[in-house]
Design a protein around this motif. Structure first.
Motif, PDB file in Angstrom:
ATOM      1  N   GLY A   1       0.797  -1.215   0.000  1.00 48.46           N
ATOM      2  CA  GLY A   1       0.000   0.000   0.000  1.00 48.46           C
ATOM      3  C   GLY A   1       0.829   1.265   0.000  1.00 48.46           C
ATOM      4  N   LEU A   2       2.088   1.132   0.347  1.00 47.48           N
ATOM      5  CA  LEU A   2       2.962   2.295   0.514  1.00 47.48           C
ATOM      6  C   LEU A   2       3.772   2.632  -0.737  1.00 47.48           C
ATOM      7  CD1 LEU A   2       4.144   4.326   2.654  1.00 47.48           C
ATOM      8  CD2 LEU A   2       5.855   2.560   3.157  1.00 47.48           C
ATOM      9  N   LEU A   3       4.317   1.620  -1.399  1.00 42.13           N
ATOM     10  CA  LEU A   3       5.268   1.858  -2.483  1.00 42.13           C
ATOM     11  C   LEU A   3       4.715   2.660  -3.660  1.00 42.13           C
ATOM     12  CD1 LEU A   3       7.299  -1.481  -2.666  1.00 42.13           C
ATOM     13  CD2 LEU A   3       7.862   0.643  -1.469  1.00 42.13           C
ATOM     14  N   PRO A   4       3.473   2.425  -4.099  1.00 44.61           N
ATOM     15  CA  PRO A   4       2.999   3.201  -5.260  1.00 44.61           C
ATOM     16  C   PRO A   4       3.062   4.708  -5.068  1.00 44.61           C
ATOM     17  CG  PRO A   4       1.566   1.319  -4.902  1.00 44.61           C
ATOM     18  CD  PRO A   4       2.494   1.375  -3.712  1.00 44.61           C
ATOM     19  N   ARG A   5       2.857   5.182  -3.861  1.00 47.17           N
ATOM     20  CA  ARG A   5       2.913   6.635  -3.645  1.00 47.17           C
ATOM     21  C   ARG A   5       4.332   7.126  -3.351  1.00 47.17           C
ATOM     22  NH1 ARG A   5       3.612   8.455   1.451  1.00 47.17           N
ATOM     23  NH2 ARG A   5       3.089   7.130   3.241  1.00 47.17           N
ATOM     24  N   LEU A   6       5.249   6.210  -3.091  1.00 43.02           N
ATOM     25  CA  LEU A   6       6.623   6.613  -2.783  1.00 43.02           C
ATOM     26  C   LEU A   6       7.544   6.602  -3.994  1.00 43.02           C
ATOM     27  CD1 LEU A   6       7.439   4.921   0.654  1.00 43.02           C
ATOM     28  CD2 LEU A   6       6.823   7.302   0.187  1.00 43.02           C
ATOM     29  N   LEU A   7       7.094   6.011  -5.100  1.00 43.93           N
ATOM     30  CA  LEU A   7       7.945   5.909  -6.284  1.00 43.93           C
ATOM     31  C   LEU A   7       7.584   6.960  -7.333  1.00 43.93           C
ATOM     32  CD1 LEU A   7       8.016   2.044  -6.823  1.00 43.93           C
ATOM     33  CD2 LEU A   7      10.013   3.481  -6.347  1.00 43.93           C
ATOM     34  N   TRP A   8       8.623   7.512  -7.949  1.00 42.14           N
ATOM     35  CA  TRP A   8       8.408   8.326  -9.139  1.00 42.14           C
ATOM     36  C   TRP A   8       7.854   7.432 -10.245  1.00 42.14           C
ATOM     37  CZ3 TRP A   8       8.328  13.396  -9.438  1.00 42.14           C
ATOM     38  CH2 TRP A   8       9.162  14.170  -8.629  1.00 42.14           C
ATOM     39  N   PRO A   9       7.137   7.970 -11.220  1.00 46.38           N
ATOM     40  CA  PRO A   9       6.759   7.169 -12.390  1.00 46.38           C
ATOM     41  C   PRO A   9       8.007   6.546 -13.016  1.00 46.38           C
ATOM     42  CG  PRO A   9       5.545   9.224 -12.398  1.00 46.38           C
ATOM     43  CD  PRO A   9       6.553   9.337 -11.286  1.00 46.38           C
ATOM     44  N   GLY A  10       7.960   5.251 -13.231  1.00 43.79           N
ATOM     45  CA  GLY A  10       9.129   4.549 -13.770  1.00 43.79           C
ATOM     46  C   GLY A  10      10.136   4.159 -12.710  1.00 43.79           C
ATOM     47  N   GLY A  11       9.867   4.509 -11.462  1.00 42.20           N
ATOM     48  CA  GLY A  11      10.781   4.180 -10.373  1.00 42.20           C
ATOM     49  C   GLY A  11      10.833   2.687 -10.084  1.00 42.20           C
TER      50      GLY A  11
ATOM     51  N   PRO B   1       1.527 -11.300  -5.831  1.00 42.56           N
ATOM     52  CA  PRO B   1       0.154 -10.805  -6.036  1.00 42.56           C
ATOM     53  C   PRO B   1      -0.233  -9.632  -5.142  1.00 42.56           C
ATOM     54  CG  PRO B   1       0.196 -13.202  -5.856  1.00 42.56           C
ATOM     55  CD  PRO B   1       1.534 -12.712  -5.422  1.00 42.56           C
ATOM     56  N   LEU B   2       0.549  -9.360  -4.106  1.00 39.44           N
ATOM     57  CA  LEU B   2       0.215  -8.261  -3.197  1.00 39.44           C
ATOM     58  C   LEU B   2       0.424  -6.903  -3.855  1.00 39.44           C
ATOM     59  CD1 LEU B   2       1.898  -9.572   0.097  1.00 39.44           C
ATOM     60  CD2 LEU B   2      -0.516  -9.725  -0.540  1.00 39.44           C
ATOM     61  N   PHE B   3       1.297  -6.838  -4.854  1.00 40.79           N
ATOM     62  CA  PHE B   3       1.694  -5.545  -5.419  1.00 40.79           C
ATOM     63  C   PHE B   3       0.946  -5.262  -6.721  1.00 40.79           C
ATOM     64  CE2 PHE B   3       4.951  -6.687  -2.461  1.00 40.79           C
ATOM     65  CZ  PHE B   3       5.253  -5.481  -1.848  1.00 40.79           C
ATOM     66  N   GLN B   4      -0.361  -5.098  -6.594  1.00 42.89           N
ATOM     67  CA  GLN B   4      -1.211  -4.861  -7.751  1.00 42.89           C
ATOM     68  C   GLN B   4      -0.959  -3.500  -8.391  1.00 42.89           C
ATOM     69  OE1 GLN B   4      -3.340  -7.137  -9.100  1.00 42.89           O
ATOM     70  NE2 GLN B   4      -2.519  -8.581  -7.592  1.00 42.89           N
ATOM     71  N   GLY B   5      -0.484  -2.537  -7.618  1.00 48.17           N
ATOM     72  CA  GLY B   5      -0.277  -1.195  -8.149  1.00 48.17           C
ATOM     73  C   GLY B   5       1.040  -1.002  -8.854  1.00 48.17           C
ATOM     74  N   LEU B   6       1.857  -2.049  -8.925  1.00 50.30           N
ATOM     75  CA  LEU B   6       3.172  -1.963  -9.551  1.00 50.30           C
ATOM     76  C   LEU B   6       3.368  -3.135 -10.504  1.00 50.30           C
ATOM     77  CD1 LEU B   6       5.235  -1.160  -6.326  1.00 50.30           C
ATOM     78  CD2 LEU B   6       4.563   0.489  -8.082  1.00 50.30           C
ATOM     79  N   THR B   7       4.288  -2.977 -11.427  1.00 47.98           N
ATOM     80  CA  THR B   7       4.603  -4.064 -12.362  1.00 47.98           C
ATOM     81  C   THR B   7       5.721  -4.927 -11.797  1.00 47.98           C
ATOM     82  OG1 THR B   7       3.999  -2.718 -14.273  1.00 47.98           O
ATOM     83  CG2 THR B   7       5.438  -4.608 -14.680  1.00 47.98           C
ATOM     84  N   VAL B   8       5.506  -6.223 -11.755  1.00 43.68           N
ATOM     85  CA  VAL B   8       6.564  -7.151 -11.351  1.00 43.68           C
ATOM     86  C   VAL B   8       7.480  -7.363 -12.550  1.00 43.68           C
ATOM     87  CG1 VAL B   8       7.115  -9.472 -10.556  1.00 43.68           C
ATOM     88  CG2 VAL B   8       5.104  -8.292  -9.639  1.00 43.68           C
ATOM     89  N   VAL B   9       8.693  -6.873 -12.454  1.00 40.16           N
ATOM     90  CA  VAL B   9       9.655  -6.996 -13.548  1.00 40.16           C
ATOM     91  C   VAL B   9      10.251  -8.394 -13.573  1.00 40.16           C
ATOM     92  CG1 VAL B   9      11.809  -6.093 -14.531  1.00 40.16           C
ATOM     93  CG2 VAL B   9      10.174  -4.533 -13.438  1.00 40.16           C
ATOM     94  N   ARG B  10      10.666  -8.862 -12.411  1.00 38.45           N
ATOM     95  CA  ARG B  10      11.245 -10.205 -12.301  1.00 38.45           C
ATOM     96  C   ARG B  10      11.444 -10.540 -10.825  1.00 38.45           C
ATOM     97  NH1 ARG B  10      14.934  -6.973 -14.498  1.00 38.45           N
ATOM     98  NH2 ARG B  10      16.735  -6.329 -13.269  1.00 38.45           N
ATOM     99  N   VAL B  11      11.703 -11.799 -10.596  1.00 43.39           N
ATOM    100  CA  VAL B  11      12.167 -12.258  -9.287  1.00 43.39           C
ATOM    101  C   VAL B  11      13.582 -12.779  -9.499  1.00 43.39           C
ATOM    102  CG1 VAL B  11      11.848 -13.880  -7.401  1.00 43.39           C
ATOM    103  CG2 VAL B  11       9.855 -12.844  -8.489  1.00 43.39           C
ATOM    104  N   ALA B  12      14.552 -12.157  -8.866  1.00 49.07           N
ATOM    105  CA  ALA B  12      15.959 -12.470  -9.124  1.00 49.07           C
ATOM    106  C   ALA B  12      16.508 -13.431  -8.071  1.00 49.07           C
ATOM    107  CB  ALA B  12      16.785 -11.189  -9.136  1.00 49.07           C
ATOM    108  N   PRO B  13      17.298 -14.414  -8.500  1.00 46.35           N
ATOM    109  CA  PRO B  13      17.886 -15.358  -7.546  1.00 46.35           C
ATOM    110  C   PRO B  13      19.174 -14.818  -6.925  1.00 46.35           C
ATOM    111  CG  PRO B  13      18.500 -15.981  -9.767  1.00 46.35           C
ATOM    112  CD  PRO B  13      17.608 -14.776  -9.901  1.00 46.35           C
ATOM    113  N   ASP B  14      19.507 -15.334  -5.754  1.00 44.84           N
ATOM    114  CA  ASP B  14      20.808 -15.027  -5.174  1.00 44.84           C
ATOM    115  C   ASP B  14      21.824 -16.052  -5.687  1.00 44.84           C
ATOM    116  OD1 ASP B  14      20.394 -17.362  -3.719  1.00 44.84           O
ATOM    117  OD2 ASP B  14      19.876 -16.322  -1.855  1.00 44.84           O
ATOM    118  N   LEU B  15      23.034 -16.022  -5.161  1.00 48.26           N
ATOM    119  CA  LEU B  15      24.079 -16.912  -5.661  1.00 48.26           C
ATOM    120  C   LEU B  15      23.787 -18.382  -5.399  1.00 48.26           C
ATOM    121  CD1 LEU B  15      27.300 -14.883  -4.782  1.00 48.26           C
ATOM    122  CD2 LEU B  15      26.239 -15.192  -7.030  1.00 48.26           C
TER     123      LEU B  15
END
Length: 265
Positions: free
Chosen positions: A212-222, A238-252
């Motif tokens: 609920g917080l991130l969409p208002r804290l990011l610049w457009p394209g942030g 699925p919780l982040f409906q207001g943002l685009t999921v670009v990817r889920v990145a793995p660690d080493l």
């Protein structure tokens, strides 16, 4: 220390002896001198603390993160190697190192992510939000230690009080289910701050708040980068409906570790 269940007892003993003598591990291996009586007594104190399962980072008072030495101690989460994946993903998402970015680190802890990001983006300015007085002090000290106080600041506040917008948001939120805390290693369970670990009944409380917080804290394209616990990606996305999921990145280790989100332009 082995009798106390410390699996890395031999390695830890070398690290602590070098710390007691005020030398590097390389100097210790070269055996240029023997420890003095005072150094031996200090080493024995360190060994007793480690046998009680106190983290080596707390005993030494420092931990390396992203090749940067950071001050740590009781009251602050010890930075983990897998958290460096957030910095790797920040560099991948924002390849222009000269960009004058505005950066936020939500729940900054020791300031590890903020310090590393500001070092990688030399024209950026950043703010770390931290409600713990103990962690706040370490974060401020680490900014100063690395000459970043002019471009970074730590705000004594919960991240819900953050005011944006920002180009880049980083966060390693608490994500361990409450019932799993008692199953953690003693170094974590007995010494590290529970507030930095406990993610509520299912481990997702912090992500719900951030959704609920991130969409208002990011610049457009942030870009927002969030650390994930083991097996949490499918539940968190699925919780982040207001943002685009670009990817889920793995660690080493190949574990899905960082959720990469982008605000619409």
């Amino acid at each position: 220390m082995s009798a106390a269940g410390v699996e890395s007892a031999r390695t830890d003993a070398r690290i602590l002896l070098a710390h007691a003598m005020g030398v590097t591990r390389e100097d210790l291996i070269a055996a240029t001198r023997q420890p003095t009586a005072d150094e031996t007594a200090l080493f024995e104190t360190f060994v007793a603390r480690r046998a009680a399962r106190e983290p080596v980072a707390y005993i030494r008072g420092r931990r390396e993160f992203w090749s940067l030495e950071l001050k740590v101690g009781p009251g602050v989460l010890v930075p983990r190697p897998e958290t460096e994946t957030l910095i790797e993903q920040a560099l991948a998402a924002l390849p222009d190192r000269t960009a004058a970015l505005s950066i936020a680190d939500l729940g900054t802890g020791s300031g590890a992510l903020l310090v590393a990001a500001l070092r990688e983006f030399p024209h950026a300015r950043g703010t770390g939000f931290e409600r713990s007085p103990e962690a706040f002090a370490y974060a401020e000290a680490n900014l100063a230690r690395h000459g970043l106080a002019a471009r970074g600041r730590i705000v004594a506040a919960d991240w819900s009080e953050a005011d944006g917008p920002f180009d880049l948001i980083l966060s390693n939120p608490p994500y361990i289910p409450s019932t799993d805390i008692e199953d953690l290693d003693p170094e974590v369970r007995l010494f590290e701050p529970r507030a930095a670990l406990d993610g509520g009944t299912d481990g997702l409380d912090a992500y719900r708040g951030l959704a609920g917080l991130l969409p208002r804290l990011l610049w457009p394209g942030g870009i927002a980068l969030l650390e994930l616990g083991l097996g949490q990606a499918e539940q968190v996305e699925p919780l982040f409906q207001g943002l685009t999921v670009v990817r889920v990145a793995p660690d080493l280790a190949g574990i899905s570790r960082v959720l990469v989100l982008k605000a619409s332009k």
